[in-house]
Design a protein around this motif. Sequence first.
Motif, PDB file in Angstrom:
ATOM      1  N   PRO A 297     -55.452  23.599  46.241  1.00 13.90           N
ATOM      2  CA  PRO A 297     -55.337  22.779  47.458  1.00 13.90           C
ATOM      3  C   PRO A 297     -55.471  21.272  47.248  1.00 13.90           C
ATOM      4  N   GLU A 298     -55.997  20.852  46.114  1.00 18.19           N
ATOM      5  CA  GLU A 298     -56.225  19.422  45.919  1.00 18.19           C
ATOM      6  C   GLU A 298     -54.933  18.710  45.488  1.00 18.19           C
ATOM      7  N   GLU A 299     -54.944  17.374  45.641  1.00 17.24           N
ATOM      8  CA  GLU A 299     -53.789  16.564  45.261  1.00 17.24           C
ATOM      9  C   GLU A 299     -53.757  16.351  43.746  1.00 17.24           C
ATOM     10  N   GLY A 300     -52.581  15.999  43.255  1.00 17.13           N
ATOM     11  CA  GLY A 300     -52.447  15.712  41.828  1.00 17.13           C
ATOM     12  C   GLY A 300     -51.048  15.232  41.499  1.00 17.13           C
TER      13      GLY A 300
ATOM     14  N   GLY B  74     -46.609  22.984  43.238  1.00 18.58           N
ATOM     15  CA  GLY B  74     -47.929  23.339  43.732  1.00 18.58           C
ATOM     16  C   GLY B  74     -48.916  23.784  42.676  1.00 18.58           C
ATOM     17  N   VAL B  75     -48.490  23.801  41.416  1.00 23.42           N
ATOM     18  CA  VAL B  75     -49.352  24.265  40.317  1.00 23.42           C
ATOM     19  C   VAL B  75     -49.671  23.089  39.384  1.00 23.42           C
ATOM     20  N   PRO B  76     -50.939  22.732  39.232  1.00 26.96           N
ATOM     21  CA  PRO B  76     -51.289  21.670  38.283  1.00 26.96           C
ATOM     22  C   PRO B  76     -51.072  22.126  36.843  1.00 26.96           C
ATOM     23  N   LEU B  77     -50.581  21.238  36.010  1.00 28.55           N
ATOM     24  CA  LEU B  77     -50.239  21.619  34.642  1.00 28.55           C
ATOM     25  C   LEU B  77     -51.459  22.012  33.816  1.00 28.55           C
ATOM     26  N   TYR B  78     -52.638  21.572  34.241  1.00 31.97           N
ATOM     27  CA  TYR B  78     -53.835  21.950  33.480  1.00 31.97           C
ATOM     28  C   TYR B  78     -54.100  23.448  33.552  1.00 31.97           C
ATOM     29  N   SER B  79     -53.562  24.114  34.581  1.00 28.89           N
ATOM     30  CA  SER B  79     -53.876  25.528  34.797  1.00 28.89           C
ATOM     31  C   SER B  79     -53.435  26.404  33.628  1.00 28.89           C
ATOM     32  N   GLY B  80     -52.368  26.010  32.941  1.00 35.05           N
ATOM     33  CA  GLY B  80     -51.931  26.789  31.785  1.00 35.05           C
ATOM     34  C   GLY B  80     -52.983  26.846  30.695  1.00 35.05           C
ATOM     35  N   PHE B  81     -53.838  25.827  30.648  1.00 36.23           N
ATOM     36  CA  PHE B  81     -54.895  25.815  29.637  1.00 36.23           C
ATOM     37  C   PHE B  81     -55.979  26.852  29.929  1.00 36.23           C
TER      38      PHE B  81
ATOM     39  N   TRP C 233     -59.384  26.994  41.077  1.00 36.51           N
ATOM     40  CA  TRP C 233     -58.338  27.456  41.983  1.00 36.51           C
ATOM     41  C   TRP C 233     -59.044  28.168  43.129  1.00 36.51           C
ATOM     42  N   GLN C 234     -58.257  28.658  44.056  1.00 37.65           N
ATOM     43  CA  GLN C 234     -58.868  29.204  45.276  1.00 37.65           C
ATOM     44  C   GLN C 234     -58.090  30.425  45.747  1.00 37.65           C
ATOM     45  N   TYR C 235     -58.817  31.539  45.946  1.00 41.52           N
ATOM     46  CA  TYR C 235     -58.214  32.726  46.544  1.00 41.52           C
ATOM     47  C   TYR C 235     -58.225  32.573  48.056  1.00 41.52           C
ATOM     48  N   PRO C 236     -57.317  33.280  48.752  1.00 41.48           N
ATOM     49  CA  PRO C 236     -57.265  33.151  50.222  1.00 41.48           C
ATOM     50  C   PRO C 236     -58.606  33.395  50.911  1.00 41.48           C
TER      51      PRO C 236
END
Length: 280
Positions: free
Chosen positions: A113-116, A122-129, A232-235
């Motif tokens: 949900p945060e900006e970047g 909608g997926v920040p590139l850091y998430s792959g790490f 990250w955030q689940y519903p």
Amino acid sequence: MVHSDPLCQPLVVRVQQWTIVRALKQLIRFGWEQTLSCVFPVVIFASLALTKLAPLPLLPRYDWLLVICLFMQWWMVRSGLETRDELKVITLFHAIGLVLELFKVHIGSWSYPEEGYTKLFGVPLYSGFMYASVASYLCQAWRRLKVELVQWPPFWMVVPLASAIYLNFFTHHYWVDVRWWLSVLVMLVFWRSWVIYEVGGVRYRMPLVLSFLLIGFFIWIAENIATFFGAWQYPNQAKAWSLVHVGKVSSWCLLVIVSFLIVATLKQVKGRYLHNEQSL
């Protein structure tokens, strides 16, 4: 009535004490090697906590996390803590994880949900790490504990199984979820497989299926920590943080299996290549 020799009792006590001390030393050595193997995941979790509790200036939080992950990977290779081959494996897992993230966020399984600035659909590139950190741990632990595989299934069984597990993360949203069938298949395929590892010069072994379960469980614990710090955030966590459903352990176990199969296959391919090179 037979009485034990009192002169033997101190010797028995000393042997028991020596055994306990030795076991504790081995446990400490094992814990230390595991800690060193978890350097990259620990940095990620520490960064999540730091940026959550004390926001950094100039860039949004997700962008800072990407910068920290990239810098950490550069430092690990530069310092020799990580090899270039391990970096290649981690990069591969970053790509695999990012594809999965793009799909899961698109269908609403979870969100960021945060900006970047470094967000893609909608997926920040850091998430792959986050996925790459699992590969980092496996590579590091494999090297430090001198892991060997016993009764490893043939290539033609391992690759389709890993592919089916990965594809099920996508297809179960549109078709029947076959994760439990895949779990049973994993147990059948790897029932006779063992992982041998070394601690303090002593060799130990563990059923491979048990290692999958243990790693998956600890990743589930790590997932709860990560969502608590807003990775990250689940519903169901939109209004307030809550414990990740225990059923996610099965998903993480399957992801660990995919990760382990890829790392093991790549290491076997490399081993055969080096063997052929030495034979020439």
